[in-house]
Design a protein around this motif. Structure first.
Motif, mmCIF file in Angstrom:
data_model
loop_
_atom_site.group_PDB
_atom_site.id
_atom_site.type_symbol
_atom_site.label_atom_id
_atom_site.label_comp_id
_atom_site.label_asym_id
_atom_site.label_seq_id
_atom_site.Cartn_x
_atom_site.Cartn_y
_atom_site.Cartn_z
ATOM 1 N N VAL A 1 -1.122 -3.953 -5.467
ATOM 2 C CA VAL A 1 -0.660 -2.894 -5.113
ATOM 3 C C VAL A 1 -2.011 -1.801 -4.931
ATOM 4 C CG1 VAL A 1 0.559 -0.812 -5.797
ATOM 5 C CG2 VAL A 1 1.642 -3.021 -6.505
ATOM 6 N N LYS A 2 -2.092 -1.091 -3.941
ATOM 7 C CA LYS A 2 -2.982 -0.322 -3.550
ATOM 8 C C LYS A 2 -2.466 0.912 -3.200
ATOM 9 C CE LYS A 2 -4.407 -3.030 0.080
ATOM 10 N NZ LYS A 2 -3.305 -3.904 0.053
ATOM 11 N N ALA A 3 -3.426 2.002 -2.993
ATOM 12 C CA ALA A 3 -2.930 3.275 -2.767
ATOM 13 C C ALA A 3 -4.116 3.832 -1.927
ATOM 14 C CB ALA A 3 -2.856 4.262 -4.056
ATOM 15 N N THR A 4 -3.660 4.562 -0.935
ATOM 16 C CA THR A 4 -4.837 5.519 -0.092
ATOM 17 C C THR A 4 -4.091 6.944 0.380
ATOM 18 O OG1 THR A 4 -6.016 5.150 2.042
ATOM 19 C CG2 THR A 4 -3.750 4.356 2.243
ATOM 20 N N THR A 5 -4.918 7.748 0.652
ATOM 21 C CA THR A 5 -4.861 9.084 1.295
ATOM 22 C C THR A 5 -5.123 8.890 2.669
ATOM 23 O OG1 THR A 5 -7.043 10.097 1.089
ATOM 24 C CG2 THR A 5 -5.619 9.835 -1.083
ATOM 25 N N THR A 6 -4.581 10.058 3.434
ATOM 26 C CA THR A 6 -4.918 10.098 4.947
ATOM 27 C C THR A 6 -5.781 11.264 4.971
ATOM 28 O OG1 THR A 6 -2.873 11.876 4.888
ATOM 29 C CG2 THR A 6 -2.457 9.355 5.420
ATOM 30 N N GLU A 7 -6.618 11.735 3.917
ATOM 31 C CA GLU A 7 -7.602 12.668 4.048
ATOM 32 C C GLU A 7 -7.172 13.891 4.477
ATOM 33 O OE1 GLU A 7 -10.460 12.145 3.074
ATOM 34 O OE2 GLU A 7 -10.577 10.035 2.744
ATOM 35 N N GLY A 8 -5.902 14.242 4.228
ATOM 36 C CA GLY A 8 -5.330 15.593 4.270
ATOM 37 C C GLY A 8 -4.459 15.565 5.531
ATOM 38 N N MET A 9 -4.433 14.409 6.495
ATOM 39 C CA MET A 9 -3.982 14.531 7.625
ATOM 40 C C MET A 9 -2.459 13.879 7.691
ATOM 41 S SD MET A 9 -6.831 13.088 10.033
ATOM 42 C CE MET A 9 -7.237 11.752 9.090
ATOM 43 N N ASN A 10 -1.608 14.327 8.734
ATOM 44 C CA ASN A 10 -0.391 13.920 8.761
ATOM 45 C C ASN A 10 0.345 14.446 7.685
ATOM 46 O OD1 ASN A 10 -1.290 12.461 10.958
ATOM 47 N ND2 ASN A 10 -1.620 10.436 9.919
ATOM 48 N N THR B 1 0.836 -1.121 -0.213
ATOM 49 C CA THR B 1 0.047 0.097 0.273
ATOM 50 C C THR B 1 0.806 1.190 -0.112
ATOM 51 O OG1 THR B 1 -1.715 -0.991 1.215
ATOM 52 C CG2 THR B 1 -1.918 1.248 1.180
ATOM 53 N N VAL B 2 0.790 2.181 -1.026
ATOM 54 C CA VAL B 2 1.335 3.350 -1.023
ATOM 55 C C VAL B 2 0.275 4.408 -0.256
ATOM 56 C CG1 VAL B 2 2.140 5.137 -2.468
ATOM 57 C CG2 VAL B 2 2.487 2.925 -2.919
ATOM 58 N N ILE B 3 0.784 5.258 0.609
ATOM 59 C CA ILE B 3 0.134 6.397 1.263
ATOM 60 C C ILE B 3 0.689 7.615 1.022
ATOM 61 C CG2 ILE B 3 -0.558 6.878 3.827
ATOM 62 C CD1 ILE B 3 0.729 4.174 4.573
ATOM 63 N N CYS B 4 -0.351 8.369 0.367
ATOM 64 C CA CYS B 4 0.004 9.782 -0.092
ATOM 65 C C CYS B 4 -1.213 10.486 -0.538
ATOM 66 C CB CYS B 4 0.880 9.636 -1.454
ATOM 67 S SG CYS B 4 0.527 9.165 -2.929
ATOM 68 N N GLN B 5 -1.261 11.790 -0.593
ATOM 69 C CA GLN B 5 -2.332 12.635 -0.834
ATOM 70 C C GLN B 5 -2.386 12.749 -2.604
ATOM 71 O OE1 GLN B 5 -4.306 13.345 1.554
ATOM 72 N NE2 GLN B 5 -5.862 13.970 0.186
ATOM 73 N N ARG B 6 -1.017 12.944 -2.950
ATOM 74 C CA ARG B 6 -0.785 13.253 -4.455
ATOM 75 C C ARG B 6 0.494 12.729 -4.798
ATOM 76 N NH1 ARG B 6 -0.083 18.541 -5.793
ATOM 77 N NH2 ARG B 6 -0.350 18.010 -7.826
ATOM 78 N N PRO B 7 0.622 12.292 -6.115
ATOM 79 C CA PRO B 7 -0.164 12.182 -7.164
ATOM 80 C C PRO B 7 -1.207 11.052 -7.057
ATOM 81 C CG PRO B 7 1.794 11.242 -7.740
ATOM 82 C CD PRO B 7 2.089 11.831 -6.539
#
Length: 368
Positions: free
Chosen positions: A340-349, A308-314
């Protein structure tokens, strides 16, 4: 004399309840395991007879000999006939991909028999008492005259092709051959050459393989300007890249740490220290291949990757399939074994604020 392997991969797995041919067993599908045995046993070329998902599996294989892909038919007989039309050479080695624990020695014996006698079909004697039930009667058959047929079933190509061109159907290649050319020569099969047909067969297959070991990896790198962004070995168009001694591919770093953890070999900082100038700016794909060599030296294989990749962008959705294929290629496994998955932290951290990208991975590693 040349031998062409005809690998039947067009089954529907209806009795199994799931796709037995394309589900990895310790990193290798039944199709790949059967392919390896045919080539190791002496096949100079291959014909893959496919349908549906198996066509996609074959497209992602690294096939070490010349090969052709043809569609399967409604029945096994139709599939074999299609394969024979595309085959070339002197001998045809017909094998069900679902018999994926076939030994190269049996393949070799069947080829040698066909070269010398015209046929060589793998079979094993019946050891149980067999009875035929009639209308109120029971007849015990002489088990000394009974054999359980397996594959490969190998014949001179011109003869088995002629047998199939008669248009008759059978569940067994030797049956059609015998109708036209007489007795079939048998070679010893094996109880391990079991066809994966039911859920019990699948459980048996798993029991033959040593339990996998597991590893967990995590990594994070800061995003900075003036650097290219690499994730999973793929360059991602973006205004920033990851800061690090190498190319800072955070996804591959997490996967490598997970692999090293499964083997109790420490982490990438120990193996590739950032104080060593030889690793400055190096592609993490090269490092991953080196880690995979450590796996292979132990006669093991990475059987599954879940990352899992954790990022807001890209946004990574357009690149996930390419990333999975790239990782699979560098590990020498099927793309079906890489998630392979990707997720955001909803603008946190820090990930949500665009200051960094993180990745985590879990891998399983097992003996071949």
């Amino acid at each position: 004399m040349s031998a062409c392997g005809i690998l039947l991969c067009a089954g529907t797995s209806s009795r199994m309840g799931f796709d037995k041919l394309n589900t990895p067993l310790c990193g290798k599908t039944a199709i790949e395991r059967s392919m390896d045995a045919l080539v190791a046993g002496g096949c100079d070329s291959l014909v893959f007879v496919v349908s549906g998902e198996s066509e996609r599996t074959v497209a992602n294989l690294s096939v070490p000999v010349p090969f052709t892909v043809v569609p399967g038919g409604e029945q096994r007989t139709d599939s074999v006939r299609n394969g024979l039309k595309a085959a070339s050479g002197d001998v045809a080695v017909i094998h069900d991909a679902a018999r994926c624990f076939i030994s190269p020695a049996i393949v070799k014996a069947s080829i040698e028999s066909a070269k010398q006698y015209g046929s060589g079909a793998a079979a094993i004697p019946v050891t149980d008492t067999v009875m035929r039930l009639g209308d109120g009667t029971v007849e015990t058959l002489d088990r000394n005259t009974l054999f359980r047929m397996q594959t490969p079933q190998t014949f001179r190509l011109s003869e088995i092709r002629a047998a199939y061109e008669r248009g008759e159907s059978a569940t067994d290649d030797a049956t059609l051959y015998a109708k036209l050319f007489g007795a079939v020569r048998f070679v010893p099969g094996s109880e391990l050459n079991r066809k994966l047909t039911t859920a019990e067969d699948w459980a048996w297959a798993l029991s033959r393989l040593d339990p996998p070991t597991y590893g967990i990896g995590f990594d994070t790198h800061r995003l900075v300007e003036g650097r290219k962004l690499f994730l999973g070995g793929v360059e991602i168009p973006f205004e920033k890249g990851l800061l690090g001694h190498s190319d800072a591919d955070v996804l591959l770093h997490a996967i490598m740490d997970a692999i090293l953890g499964s083997l109790k070999l420490g982490d990438i900082g120990k193996l590739f220290p950032d104080t060593d100038p030889q690793y400055a700016g190096i592609s993490s794909r090269l490092l991953l291949k080196h880690v995979n060599e450590l796996v292979q030296k132990r006669d093991m294989v990475v059987s599954h990757v879940d990352a899992t990749v954790i990022c807001q962008r890209p946004k990574l959705a357009p690149y996930r399939d390419e990333i999975a294929r790239t990782i699979a290629a560098d590990l020498g496994i099927s793309p079906e074994a890489v998630s392979v998955k990707a997720t955001t932290t909803e603008g946190m951290n820090d990930e949500g604020k665009g200051l960094c990208i993180s990745a985590q991975a879990i891998v399983s590693v097992c003996h071949k």
